[in-house]
Design a protein around this motif. Structure first.
Motif, PDB file in Angstrom:
ATOM      1  N   UNK A 167       0.838  -1.192   0.000  1.00  0.00           N
ATOM      2  CA  UNK A 167       0.000   0.000   0.000  1.00  0.00           C
ATOM      3  C   UNK A 167       0.875   1.245   0.000  1.00  0.00           C
ATOM      4  N   UNK A 168       0.314   2.337  -0.500  1.00  0.00           N
ATOM      5  CA  UNK A 168       1.090   3.573  -0.610  1.00  0.00           C
ATOM      6  C   UNK A 168       1.400   4.157   0.761  1.00  0.00           C
ATOM      7  N   UNK A 169       0.414   4.086   1.655  1.00  0.00           N
ATOM      8  CA  UNK A 169       0.600   4.642   2.997  1.00  0.00           C
ATOM      9  C   UNK A 169       0.792   3.524   4.007  1.00  0.00           C
ATOM     10  N   UNK A 170       1.303   3.881   5.185  1.00  0.00           N
ATOM     11  CA  UNK A 170       1.532   2.901   6.231  1.00  0.00           C
ATOM     12  C   UNK A 170       0.234   2.380   6.823  1.00  0.00           C
ATOM     13  N   UNK A 171       0.306   1.312   7.631  1.00  0.00           N
ATOM     14  CA  UNK A 171      -0.906   0.639   8.112  1.00  0.00           C
ATOM     15  C   UNK A 171      -1.814   1.496   8.984  1.00  0.00           C
ATOM     16  N   UNK A 172      -1.249   2.322   9.852  1.00  0.00           N
ATOM     17  CA  UNK A 172      -2.095   3.101  10.760  1.00  0.00           C
ATOM     18  C   UNK A 172      -2.674   4.323  10.066  1.00  0.00           C
ATOM     19  N   UNK A 173      -1.917   4.920   9.146  1.00  0.00           N
ATOM     20  CA  UNK A 173      -2.465   6.018   8.345  1.00  0.00           C
ATOM     21  C   UNK A 173      -3.599   5.498   7.474  1.00  0.00           C
ATOM     22  N   UNK A 174      -3.390   4.323   6.877  1.00  0.00           N
ATOM     23  CA  UNK A 174      -4.418   3.715   6.039  1.00  0.00           C
ATOM     24  C   UNK A 174      -5.693   3.464   6.827  1.00  0.00           C
ATOM     25  N   UNK A 175      -5.561   2.947   8.044  1.00  0.00           N
ATOM     26  CA  UNK A 175      -6.725   2.665   8.878  1.00  0.00           C
ATOM     27  C   UNK A 175      -7.446   3.950   9.256  1.00  0.00           C
ATOM     28  N   UNK A 176      -6.674   4.977   9.627  1.00  0.00           N
ATOM     29  CA  UNK A 176      -7.280   6.241  10.044  1.00  0.00           C
ATOM     30  C   UNK A 176      -7.957   6.958   8.883  1.00  0.00           C
ATOM     31  N   UNK A 177      -7.361   6.876   7.690  1.00  0.00           N
ATOM     32  CA  UNK A 177      -7.873   7.636   6.544  1.00  0.00           C
ATOM     33  C   UNK A 177      -9.015   6.935   5.833  1.00  0.00           C
ATOM     34  N   UNK A 178      -8.955   5.606   5.757  1.00  0.00           N
ATOM     35  CA  UNK A 178      -9.930   4.878   4.946  1.00  0.00           C
ATOM     36  C   UNK A 178     -10.751   3.865   5.733  1.00  0.00           C
ATOM     37  N   UNK A 179     -10.318   3.544   6.937  1.00  0.00           N
ATOM     38  CA  UNK A 179     -11.000   2.519   7.716  1.00  0.00           C
ATOM     39  C   UNK A 179     -10.562   1.121   7.349  1.00  0.00           C
ATOM     40  N   UNK A 180      -9.698   0.992   6.349  1.00  0.00           N
ATOM     41  CA  UNK A 180      -9.244  -0.328   5.917  1.00  0.00           C
ATOM     42  C   UNK A 180      -8.139  -0.827   6.842  1.00  0.00           C
ATOM     43  N   UNK A 181      -8.345  -2.010   7.389  1.00  0.00           N
ATOM     44  CA  UNK A 181      -7.399  -2.580   8.333  1.00  0.00           C
ATOM     45  C   UNK A 181      -6.226  -3.208   7.599  1.00  0.00           C
ATOM     46  N   UNK A 182      -4.995  -3.036   8.083  1.00  0.00           N
ATOM     47  CA  UNK A 182      -3.865  -3.733   7.458  1.00  0.00           C
ATOM     48  C   UNK A 182      -4.035  -5.240   7.603  1.00  0.00           C
ATOM     49  N   UNK A 183      -3.422  -5.994   6.706  1.00  0.00           N
ATOM     50  CA  UNK A 183      -3.507  -7.452   6.756  1.00  0.00           C
ATOM     51  C   UNK A 183      -2.529  -7.980   7.788  1.00  0.00           C
ATOM     52  N   UNK A 184      -3.066  -8.693   8.762  1.00  0.00           N
ATOM     53  CA  UNK A 184      -2.244  -9.248   9.834  1.00  0.00           C
ATOM     54  C   UNK A 184      -1.955 -10.704   9.500  1.00  0.00           C
ATOM     55  N   UNK A 185      -0.723 -11.005   9.240  1.00  0.00           N
ATOM     56  CA  UNK A 185      -0.329 -12.327   8.752  1.00  0.00           C
ATOM     57  C   UNK A 185      -0.417 -13.390   9.848  1.00  0.00           C
ATOM     58  N   UNK A 186      -1.060 -14.505   9.514  1.00  0.00           N
ATOM     59  CA  UNK A 186      -1.153 -15.628  10.459  1.00  0.00           C
ATOM     60  C   UNK A 186      -0.441 -16.867   9.916  1.00  0.00           C
ATOM     61  N   UNK A 187       0.292 -16.699   8.820  1.00  0.00           N
ATOM     62  CA  UNK A 187       1.027 -17.825   8.255  1.00  0.00           C
ATOM     63  C   UNK A 187       0.945 -17.916   6.743  1.00  0.00           C
ATOM     64  N   UNK A 188       0.058 -17.138   6.124  1.00  0.00           N
ATOM     65  CA  UNK A 188      -0.116 -17.223   4.669  1.00  0.00           C
ATOM     66  C   UNK A 188       1.115 -16.718   3.915  1.00  0.00           C
TER      67      UNK A 188
END
Length: 387
Positions: free
Chosen positions: A256-277
């Motif tokens: 993504x163009x922006x970092x995970x917390x900026x993305x969440x704050x600006x768009x509401x989209x949560x970063x993908x949290x890897x569980x093994x994929x």
């Protein structure tokens, strides 16, 4: 409408998920009478019936507590789905919340003549319509009321099984099958990993850029955000992500163009949290494709004109609000998509409120519920002083 079917209430809450339960608990603590209307025959149906078995809360438990009740001290840091459902049941019992189940809200509208909200609901048990006349209306049906299925050319011709992720439980029935997961967000990545672990030949469609982090990175970031701005925390998150995963563009994923917390704050989209994929993507055990161009039988063609055959497609393509289907008015609070016009907005006009639309998960739900309950109590106290 027969007056015998009308019920006068102080607060009507629509939805008995974590948002509705939080609002009811906060109001009950303040001694404010309320009713909770729920279309299903249980509370928290999304967590109880429409979530896959492997699901765990992606944030540490201290960021997922509902108001006025911490998780048990012996709970794991990242609470599994079944333990979270148990927590919700205990929460409902402790705060003596008794939702009216199988009530499908048909319409809600503000009656200017009496200065109250009229909520028309169908009792699915009796088939009768009920009317609740409320001084305050709390919309708590949430951001995730309905699964979203994208329009794909030829999907109706697909010769295998196609489903939304809300209907996926585990990968047992897909062992040995070629399965395509559409979406590389948290649900998509986690379902892809689950399918792989059950022996499915798994592929995933990465339609959009993605920011991939670990649960531990998110925990560090959440703590640092108390002291540092998004920009600094995101720089650290991106550095840690690159150290952990390297350049994953070679595997078909785009950052993504922006970092995970900026993305969440600006768009509401949560970063993908890897569980093994990610490990399985890097070693080629989970294949990555771009967006789907068309489907013909079991053959899927992608926008880069590559093709592959699949026996099942699981659409991890998100959810949407259904508020606009039953709420009349409220234009100052909700947009056409049934989301709040302003992030973190929880109050409208004429006693209209909402909980769970801040796009900040359970943490945002807890804040909304406290604010709404406190404001309703304040309004009731102000009314009494005027009388």
């Amino acid at each position: 409408m027969d007056k015998a079917n009308e019920k006068e209430v102080v607060v009507a809450i629509v939805g008995a998920g974590p948002s509705g339960l939080s609002a009811a608990a906060c109001l009950n603590r303040l001694g404010v009478a309320n009713v909770v209307l729920e279309r299903e025959d249980c509370s928290a149906s999304l967590w109880r019936r429409r979530s896959y078995d492997r699901l765990k809360l992606h944030l540490a438990k201290q960021f997922c507590e509902l108001p006025h009740m911490p998780f048990p001290s012996n709970s794991p840091t990242f609470v599994p789905r079944n333990q979270f459902v148990e927590y919700l049941d205990n929460y409902k019992s402790y705060f003596e919340i008794k939702p009216y189940y199988r009530r499908t809200v048909e319409t809600t509208s503000y009656d200017d003549r009496i200065g109250k909200w009229r909520i028309v609901a169908t009792n699915m048990g009796s088939g009768e319509q009920e009317v609740y006349v409320a001084e305050f209306l709390v919309v708590a049906s949430g951001e995730n009321s309905e699964g979203v299925m994208p329009e794909v050319d030829g999907l109706e011709s697909f010769g295998g099984e196609a489903m939304h992720s809300s209907n996926y439980r585990n990968g047992k029935e897909f062992r040995g099958k070629n399965v395509l997961v559409v979406g590389c967000g948290n649900s998509g990545m986690e379902i892809a990993y689950d399918l792989w672990s059950y022996g499915a030949n798994t592929s995933i469609v990465a339609r959009s850029p993605v920011e991939v982090v670990t649960k531990e990175m998110v925990f560090i970031g959440m703590v640092l955000l108390k002291f540092l701005p998004y920009r600094i925390v995101d720089l650290l998150m991106r550095l840690l992500s690159k150290l952990k995963y390297g350049d994953f563009s070679k595997y078909g994923l785009r950052r993504a163009e922006n970092g995970p917390f900026h993305q969440k704050a600006a768009t509401g989209r949560t970063p993908t949290i890897d569980v093994g994929a990610m490990k399985r993507i890097k070693n080629g055990q989970i294949k990555v494709f771009p967006s789907i161009k068309s489907i013909g039988g079991k053959l899927v063609t992608f926008i880069n004109d590559t093709t592959s055959q699949f026996e099942a497609i699981i659409f991890a393509t998100g959810y949407r609000s259904n508020v606009r289907k039953w709420l009349q008015g409220g234009d100052e609070l909700f947009n056409d998509a049934g989301m709040t016009k302003v992030r973190d907005q929880w109050k409208g006009e004429n006693g209209l409120y909402c909980v769970g639309f801040s796009q900040r998960g359970l943490f945002g739900i807890a804040n909304d519920a406290r604010n709404v309950a406190d404001d309703i109590r304040f309004e009731l106290q102000r009314q009494r002083k005027r009388e």
